[in-house]
Design a protein around this motif. Structure first.
Motif, PDB file in Angstrom:
ATOM      1  N   THR A  68     -10.546   6.796 -49.256  1.00 28.88           N
ATOM      2  CA  THR A  68     -11.877   6.499 -48.927  1.00 28.88           C
ATOM      3  C   THR A  68     -12.726   7.807 -49.333  1.00 28.88           C
ATOM      4  O   THR A  68     -12.470   8.902 -49.327  1.00 28.88           O
ATOM      5  CB  THR A  68     -12.055   6.309 -47.496  1.00 28.88           C
ATOM      6  OG1 THR A  68     -11.277   5.288 -47.152  1.00 28.88           O
ATOM      7  CG2 THR A  68     -13.495   6.171 -47.228  1.00 28.88           C
ATOM      8  N   VAL A  69     -13.853   7.226 -50.052  1.00 31.50           N
ATOM      9  CA  VAL A  69     -14.721   8.238 -50.733  1.00 31.50           C
ATOM     10  C   VAL A  69     -15.678   8.384 -49.838  1.00 31.50           C
ATOM     11  O   VAL A  69     -16.474   7.482 -49.476  1.00 31.50           O
ATOM     12  CB  VAL A  69     -15.229   8.014 -52.194  1.00 31.50           C
ATOM     13  CG1 VAL A  69     -16.379   8.944 -52.691  1.00 31.50           C
ATOM     14  CG2 VAL A  69     -14.209   7.634 -53.163  1.00 31.50           C
ATOM     15  N   PRO A  70     -15.901   9.746 -49.282  1.00 35.87           N
ATOM     16  CA  PRO A  70     -16.907   9.835 -48.192  1.00 35.87           C
ATOM     17  C   PRO A  70     -18.408  10.201 -48.789  1.00 35.87           C
ATOM     18  O   PRO A  70     -18.413  10.236 -49.899  1.00 35.87           O
ATOM     19  CB  PRO A  70     -16.447  11.236 -47.571  1.00 35.87           C
ATOM     20  CG  PRO A  70     -15.807  11.969 -48.495  1.00 35.87           C
ATOM     21  CD  PRO A  70     -15.090  10.843 -49.396  1.00 35.87           C
ATOM     22  N   GLY A  71     -19.445   9.817 -48.119  1.00 37.85           N
ATOM     23  CA  GLY A  71     -20.781  10.432 -48.242  1.00 37.85           C
ATOM     24  C   GLY A  71     -21.582   9.368 -48.693  1.00 37.85           C
ATOM     25  O   GLY A  71     -22.573   9.505 -49.441  1.00 37.85           O
ATOM     26  N   GLY A  72     -21.184   7.910 -48.685  1.00 35.56           N
ATOM     27  CA  GLY A  72     -22.184   6.908 -49.014  1.00 35.56           C
ATOM     28  C   GLY A  72     -21.717   6.009 -50.363  1.00 35.56           C
ATOM     29  O   GLY A  72     -20.286   6.307 -50.564  1.00 35.56           O
ATOM     30  N   ASN A  73     -22.112   5.447 -50.843  1.00 38.67           N
ATOM     31  CA  ASN A  73     -21.802   4.724 -51.944  1.00 38.67           C
ATOM     32  C   ASN A  73     -21.428   5.483 -52.894  1.00 38.67           C
ATOM     33  O   ASN A  73     -22.080   6.616 -53.452  1.00 38.67           O
ATOM     34  CB  ASN A  73     -22.932   3.550 -52.503  1.00 38.67           C
ATOM     35  CG  ASN A  73     -22.918   2.481 -51.542  1.00 38.67           C
ATOM     36  OD1 ASN A  73     -22.086   1.950 -50.725  1.00 38.67           O
ATOM     37  ND2 ASN A  73     -24.225   2.041 -51.493  1.00 38.67           N
ATOM     38  N   PRO A  74     -20.147   5.418 -53.726  1.00 40.13           N
ATOM     39  CA  PRO A  74     -19.923   6.324 -54.879  1.00 40.13           C
ATOM     40  C   PRO A  74     -20.863   6.196 -56.152  1.00 40.13           C
ATOM     41  O   PRO A  74     -21.223   4.911 -56.391  1.00 40.13           O
ATOM     42  CB  PRO A  74     -18.362   5.935 -55.211  1.00 40.13           C
ATOM     43  CG  PRO A  74     -18.042   4.721 -54.575  1.00 40.13           C
ATOM     44  CD  PRO A  74     -19.299   4.392 -53.617  1.00 40.13           C
ATOM     45  N   SER A  75     -21.080   7.030 -56.559  1.00 43.87           N
ATOM     46  CA  SER A  75     -21.742   7.145 -58.020  1.00 43.87           C
ATOM     47  C   SER A  75     -20.723   7.045 -59.230  1.00 43.87           C
ATOM     48  O   SER A  75     -19.451   7.362 -59.039  1.00 43.87           O
ATOM     49  CB  SER A  75     -22.404   8.360 -58.476  1.00 43.87           C
ATOM     50  OG  SER A  75     -23.471   8.337 -57.349  1.00 43.87           O
ATOM     51  N   PRO A  76     -21.147   6.384 -60.462  1.00 42.27           N
ATOM     52  CA  PRO A  76     -20.258   6.216 -61.602  1.00 42.27           C
ATOM     53  C   PRO A  76     -19.713   7.499 -62.160  1.00 42.27           C
ATOM     54  O   PRO A  76     -19.437   7.360 -63.173  1.00 42.27           O
ATOM     55  CB  PRO A  76     -20.839   5.263 -62.304  1.00 42.27           C
ATOM     56  CG  PRO A  76     -22.334   5.887 -62.185  1.00 42.27           C
ATOM     57  CD  PRO A  76     -22.466   5.949 -60.631  1.00 42.27           C
ATOM     58  N   PHE A  77     -19.429   8.669 -61.469  1.00 40.45           N
ATOM     59  CA  PHE A  77     -18.972   9.724 -61.983  1.00 40.45           C
ATOM     60  C   PHE A  77     -17.904  10.386 -61.653  1.00 40.45           C
ATOM     61  O   PHE A  77     -17.631  10.731 -60.189  1.00 40.45           O
ATOM     62  CB  PHE A  77     -20.192  10.942 -61.908  1.00 40.45           C
ATOM     63  CG  PHE A  77     -21.512  10.417 -62.295  1.00 40.45           C
ATOM     64  CD1 PHE A  77     -21.532  10.220 -63.510  1.00 40.45           C
ATOM     65  CD2 PHE A  77     -22.520  10.569 -61.495  1.00 40.45           C
ATOM     66  CE1 PHE A  77     -22.842   9.817 -63.952  1.00 40.45           C
ATOM     67  CE2 PHE A  77     -23.954  10.136 -61.707  1.00 40.45           C
ATOM     68  CZ  PHE A  77     -24.127   9.698 -63.190  1.00 40.45           C
ATOM     69  N   LEU A  78     -16.904  10.324 -62.157  1.00 42.79           N
ATOM     70  CA  LEU A  78     -15.315  10.498 -61.871  1.00 42.79           C
ATOM     71  C   LEU A  78     -14.898  11.865 -62.611  1.00 42.79           C
ATOM     72  O   LEU A  78     -14.952  11.800 -63.971  1.00 42.79           O
ATOM     73  CB  LEU A  78     -14.296   9.590 -61.800  1.00 42.79           C
ATOM     74  CG  LEU A  78     -12.910   9.510 -61.208  1.00 42.79           C
ATOM     75  CD1 LEU A  78     -13.041   9.979 -59.862  1.00 42.79           C
ATOM     76  CD2 LEU A  78     -12.363   8.447 -61.301  1.00 42.79           C
TER      77      LEU A  78
END
Length: 185
Positions: A68-78
């Motif tokens: 799970t990615v924490p901190g809200g909706n993920p941005s398109p930067f990986l």
């Protein structure tokens, strides 16, 4: 007649070879739509999904982990680092670092909105391009420095061969485009 059978057999073999050569040897169904291009790393591929998840598979399609990615909706930067470390951005200004097994090591806020994928410096520090500034994090998540920068031209940060970080600023009407190189790396 045997020549005709041979020709038909040859056509069938060529057709089947072409068909099967273009068929993938594995597929994976994810729990969401990809929001960033997959990142190739030491163990295979990592992909960021819109359902606040990120997953990894080997090059042969074997499932590695799902986090799970924490901190809200993920941005398109990986982003990716040496040794299989992965960097995500969520909630516009939260940077998270994941180890090669998918465990989130830390999540920190940046002073402004992140506008491109984080990159890792040669010494392990993590550089983040924000609106009109660049932020440097240590490997433990502490901000090392934060400098003001001109607005970006829309290109991500790049690391040059000597380890310096390249930021390309947006062209303005009154001056020509410039390159800003930070040699404090």
């Amino acid at each position: 007649e045997s020549m005709k059978k041979f020709q038909i057999l040859l056509i069938c073999i060529l057709f089947c070879t072409k068909f099967y050569a273009n068929t993938p040897n594995w597929q994976m169904v994810s729990g969401g739509d990809p929001i960033a291009p997959p990142v190739k790393n030491e163990y295979g591929l990592t992909i960021l999904l819109d359902g606040r998840t990120m997953g990894a598979v080997t090059a042969k399609g074997h499932f590695q982990w799902l986090s799970t990615v924490p901190g809200g909706n993920p941005s398109p930067f990986l982003g990716k680092g040496d040794g299989g470390f992965i960097y995500t951005v969520s909630g516009n200004n939260k940077l998270s670092v994941f180890n090669p097994s998918g465990l989130c090591l830390w999540t920190k806020e940046t002073p402004a909105e992140i506008i491109s994928a984080p990159i890792q410096g040669k010494d392990g520090r993590i550089f983040v391009q924000c609106n009109q500034q660049i932020t440097c994090f240590g490997i433990n998540g502490k901000i090392k420095w934060n400098i003001q920068a001109q607005p970006s031209a829309g290109f991500p940060l790049l690391q040059l061969d000597d380890g310096s970080i390249l930021h390309i600023k947006k062209k303005t009407i009154s001056e020509t485009p410039e390159l800003y190189i930070n040699d404090e790396v």
